[in-house]
Design a protein around this motif. Sequence first.
Motif, PDB file in Angstrom:
ATOM      1  N   VAL A 161     -52.490  37.380 -23.860  1.00 40.18           N
ATOM      2  CA  VAL A 161     -51.714  36.543 -22.956  1.00 40.18           C
ATOM      3  C   VAL A 161     -52.226  35.110 -23.075  1.00 40.18           C
ATOM      4  O   VAL A 161     -53.411  34.851 -22.870  1.00 40.18           O
ATOM      5  N   ILE A 162     -51.334  34.222 -23.446  1.00 41.30           N
ATOM      6  CA  ILE A 162     -51.699  32.810 -23.574  1.00 41.30           C
ATOM      7  C   ILE A 162     -51.328  32.094 -22.281  1.00 41.30           C
ATOM      8  O   ILE A 162     -50.145  31.954 -21.970  1.00 41.30           O
ATOM      9  N   PRO A 163     -52.318  31.693 -21.501  1.00 44.34           N
ATOM     10  CA  PRO A 163     -51.998  31.047 -20.223  1.00 44.34           C
ATOM     11  C   PRO A 163     -51.407  29.652 -20.440  1.00 44.34           C
ATOM     12  O   PRO A 163     -51.682  28.989 -21.447  1.00 44.34           O
ATOM     13  N   LEU A 164     -50.569  29.237 -19.503  1.00 46.70           N
ATOM     14  CA  LEU A 164     -50.027  27.895 -19.555  1.00 46.70           C
ATOM     15  C   LEU A 164     -51.145  26.892 -19.293  1.00 46.70           C
ATOM     16  O   LEU A 164     -52.062  27.153 -18.525  1.00 46.70           O
ATOM     17  N   PRO A 165     -51.103  25.746 -19.946  1.00 47.16           N
ATOM     18  CA  PRO A 165     -52.152  24.746 -19.696  1.00 47.16           C
ATOM     19  C   PRO A 165     -52.086  24.256 -18.252  1.00 47.16           C
ATOM     20  O   PRO A 165     -51.008  24.191 -17.664  1.00 47.16           O
ATOM     21  N   PRO A 166     -53.234  23.954 -17.685  1.00 44.87           N
ATOM     22  CA  PRO A 166     -53.219  23.452 -16.309  1.00 44.87           C
ATOM     23  C   PRO A 166     -52.437  22.149 -16.246  1.00 44.87           C
ATOM     24  O   PRO A 166     -52.525  21.311 -17.150  1.00 44.87           O
ATOM     25  N   PRO A 167     -51.663  21.955 -15.185  1.00 45.39           N
ATOM     26  CA  PRO A 167     -50.838  20.748 -15.111  1.00 45.39           C
ATOM     27  C   PRO A 167     -51.687  19.500 -14.897  1.00 45.39           C
ATOM     28  O   PRO A 167     -52.681  19.517 -14.173  1.00 45.39           O
ATOM     29  N   VAL A 168     -51.292  18.444 -15.574  1.00 48.08           N
ATOM     30  CA  VAL A 168     -51.893  17.136 -15.325  1.00 48.08           C
ATOM     31  C   VAL A 168     -51.121  16.413 -14.221  1.00 48.08           C
ATOM     32  O   VAL A 168     -51.688  15.694 -13.412  1.00 48.08           O
ATOM     33  N   LEU A 169     -49.822  16.665 -14.191  1.00 51.78           N
ATOM     34  CA  LEU A 169     -48.938  15.992 -13.251  1.00 51.78           C
ATOM     35  C   LEU A 169     -48.206  17.022 -12.386  1.00 51.78           C
ATOM     36  O   LEU A 169     -47.669  17.996 -12.901  1.00 51.78           O
ATOM     37  N   SER A 170     -48.225  16.817 -11.079  1.00 53.62           N
ATOM     38  CA  SER A 170     -47.495  17.674 -10.141  1.00 53.62           C
ATOM     39  C   SER A 170     -46.425  16.846  -9.450  1.00 53.62           C
ATOM     40  O   SER A 170     -46.703  15.741  -8.964  1.00 53.62           O
ATOM     41  N   LEU A 171     -45.210  17.369  -9.417  1.00 46.27           N
ATOM     42  CA  LEU A 171     -44.125  16.743  -8.668  1.00 46.27           C
ATOM     43  C   LEU A 171     -43.870  17.563  -7.407  1.00 46.27           C
ATOM     44  O   LEU A 171     -43.592  18.761  -7.505  1.00 46.27           O
ATOM     45  N   VAL A 172     -43.979  16.947  -6.253  1.00 48.02           N
ATOM     46  CA  VAL A 172     -43.711  17.601  -4.977  1.00 48.02           C
ATOM     47  C   VAL A 172     -42.367  17.101  -4.474  1.00 48.02           C
ATOM     48  O   VAL A 172     -42.192  15.895  -4.248  1.00 48.02           O
ATOM     49  N   LEU A 200     -32.846  18.776 -10.107  1.00 45.39           N
ATOM     50  CA  LEU A 200     -34.164  19.155 -10.616  1.00 45.39           C
ATOM     51  C   LEU A 200     -34.246  18.937 -12.118  1.00 45.39           C
ATOM     52  O   LEU A 200     -35.266  18.456 -12.637  1.00 45.39           O
ATOM     53  N   GLN A 201     -33.191  19.289 -12.828  1.00 47.24           N
ATOM     54  CA  GLN A 201     -33.193  19.075 -14.277  1.00 47.24           C
ATOM     55  C   GLN A 201     -33.251  17.586 -14.612  1.00 47.24           C
ATOM     56  O   GLN A 201     -33.939  17.173 -15.564  1.00 47.24           O
ATOM     57  N   THR A 202     -32.546  16.766 -13.825  1.00 45.30           N
ATOM     58  CA  THR A 202     -32.589  15.322 -14.040  1.00 45.30           C
ATOM     59  C   THR A 202     -33.995  14.780 -13.811  1.00 45.30           C
ATOM     60  O   THR A 202     -34.506  13.968 -14.594  1.00 45.30           O
ATOM     61  N   ILE A 203     -34.636  15.246 -12.743  1.00 46.11           N
ATOM     62  CA  ILE A 203     -35.989  14.786 -12.420  1.00 46.11           C
ATOM     63  C   ILE A 203     -36.976  15.196 -13.507  1.00 46.11           C
ATOM     64  O   ILE A 203     -37.799  14.395 -13.962  1.00 46.11           O
ATOM     65  N   ILE A 204     -36.884  16.448 -13.963  1.00 43.39           N
ATOM     66  CA  ILE A 204     -37.820  16.948 -14.976  1.00 43.39           C
ATOM     67  C   ILE A 204     -37.651  16.187 -16.288  1.00 43.39           C
ATOM     68  O   ILE A 204     -38.632  15.822 -16.948  1.00 43.39           O
ATOM     69  N   SER A 205     -36.398  15.939 -16.675  1.00 47.38           N
ATOM     70  CA  SER A 205     -36.153  15.201 -17.925  1.00 47.38           C
ATOM     71  C   SER A 205     -36.710  13.787 -17.846  1.00 47.38           C
ATOM     72  O   SER A 205     -37.329  13.291 -18.800  1.00 47.38           O
ATOM     73  N   ALA A 206     -36.510  13.130 -16.700  1.00 53.46           N
ATOM     74  CA  ALA A 206     -36.973  11.742 -16.561  1.00 53.46           C
ATOM     75  C   ALA A 206     -38.478  11.663 -16.423  1.00 53.46           C
ATOM     76  O   ALA A 206     -39.079  10.649 -16.792  1.00 53.46           O
ATOM     77  N   ALA A 207     -39.104  12.722 -15.902  1.00 53.44           N
ATOM     78  CA  ALA A 207     -40.548  12.686 -15.621  1.00 53.44           C
ATOM     79  C   ALA A 207     -41.393  13.060 -16.825  1.00 53.44           C
ATOM     80  O   ALA A 207     -42.628  12.971 -16.745  1.00 53.44           O
ATOM     81  N   PHE A 208     -40.809  13.481 -17.924  1.00 54.31           N
ATOM     82  CA  PHE A 208     -41.588  13.922 -19.082  1.00 54.31           C
ATOM     83  C   PHE A 208     -42.404  12.748 -19.626  1.00 54.31           C
ATOM     84  O   PHE A 208     -41.869  11.695 -19.973  1.00 54.31           O
ATOM     85  N   CYS A 209     -43.705  12.933 -19.685  1.00 53.74           N
ATOM     86  CA  CYS A 209     -44.620  11.864 -20.120  1.00 53.74           C
ATOM     87  C   CYS A 209     -45.395  12.239 -21.379  1.00 53.74           C
ATOM     88  O   CYS A 209     -46.439  11.643 -21.666  1.00 53.74           O
ATOM     89  N   PRO A 262     -36.181   8.932 -10.538  1.00 56.87           N
ATOM     90  CA  PRO A 262     -37.258   9.575 -11.317  1.00 56.87           C
ATOM     91  C   PRO A 262     -37.596   8.819 -12.601  1.00 56.87           C
ATOM     92  O   PRO A 262     -38.633   9.074 -13.200  1.00 56.87           O
ATOM     93  N   GLU A 263     -36.738   7.871 -13.001  1.00 56.45           N
ATOM     94  CA  GLU A 263     -37.020   7.089 -14.199  1.00 56.45           C
ATOM     95  C   GLU A 263     -38.286   6.238 -14.052  1.00 56.45           C
ATOM     96  O   GLU A 263     -38.849   5.765 -15.051  1.00 56.45           O
ATOM     97  N   LEU A 264     -38.739   6.050 -12.804  1.00 52.30           N
ATOM     98  CA  LEU A 264     -39.951   5.263 -12.580  1.00 52.30           C
ATOM     99  C   LEU A 264     -41.230   6.066 -12.810  1.00 52.30           C
ATOM    100  O   LEU A 264     -42.319   5.491 -12.879  1.00 52.30           O
TER     101      LEU A 264
END
Length: 330
Positions: A14-25, A39-48, A119-121
């Motif tokens: 089982v390959i665990p997911l990497p711990p998140p660096v960024l959390s969106l609340v 949510l999809q719009t926010i996730i797409s814009a927040a990808f760093c 979310p673009e910010l």
Amino acid sequence: MIYQKNNKTLKIMVIPLPPPVLSLVIPVFNEGSDISKNLQTIISAAFCGEDKPMEVIAVDDGSSDNSVATILSITQTDHRIRLIELTRNLGKEAAIHAGLAAARGNAVIILDADLQHPPELIPQMVELWTRGVLVVEAIKVNRGRESLLSKFLSHLFYSLFYFFTHLNIRGLCDFKLLDRHVVDTYLAFPENQRFFRGLIGWSGYPSARIPFKVGTRQGSGGSRWSRFRLLGYAIDNITALSSLPLQIVSWTGAFSLLLGIIIGLISLWQKCQGIALDGFTTINLLIVIIGGTILMGLGIISHYLRRIYEEVKGRPGYLIKPRSNREHKQ
């Protein structure tokens, strides 16, 4: 992990997911019609970038529509999204608190689900955070579509808030990036009745501000507060961070005493000079002024007593529905 089937032992890696660096609340309240798209719009814009894995924590604040069911269906295909479901509608402050307590990232961003917080910010906020800024705040350059009365009341609140607390939060909102150290500090505060913007401002951590224009609301949710309820919310927020109203009661009492002494001396002098006039008007006026002052002072004191009463009960600021209950609904 070891798995047995038909008397055969299989080893599964089982390959665990990497711990998140960024959390969106993301607090959610009755956003079922648009939450999936938003949510999809926010996730797409927040990808760093791949080096900054993220998680999305949707906190449902007792929605009465299909928000919970919609978010649960999304979590089946996107494991970055987690749902926290409060037992009932406890308000946005409680939803933010619950989301921050569940966040695991080194940086946590709080934003609304209706896209009024652009979310673009987020990449720009993360860039400032990587440079060492502990708090990145988005500040409104306009308030969107509002009536003149709403703008006036908002201006009055921020002016009174600054007068009583000496904290300037004009134009600020809940759209912020907080470093993990700031989140841990916020969660360590003992009070249950919180004003998120005020407490972050009070903490005084190094911060940067990014201006933005309030976008058009995308969704059927949003504020359903009456002006009377907003007035109560404003009073709670001011008294949460200032004891000046209590000092004003003392000053008013001292002023009333001084005024009474002056009027008493004038009346005594007139009596000695034999020019005393009928004093019913003066007496009635003093009764109204002093009586109103006393009642106002008692009201202010009772408000602080109510806050103390709410705190000493020690009840949690929010309650989360057990995970098993949500799983049964799927």
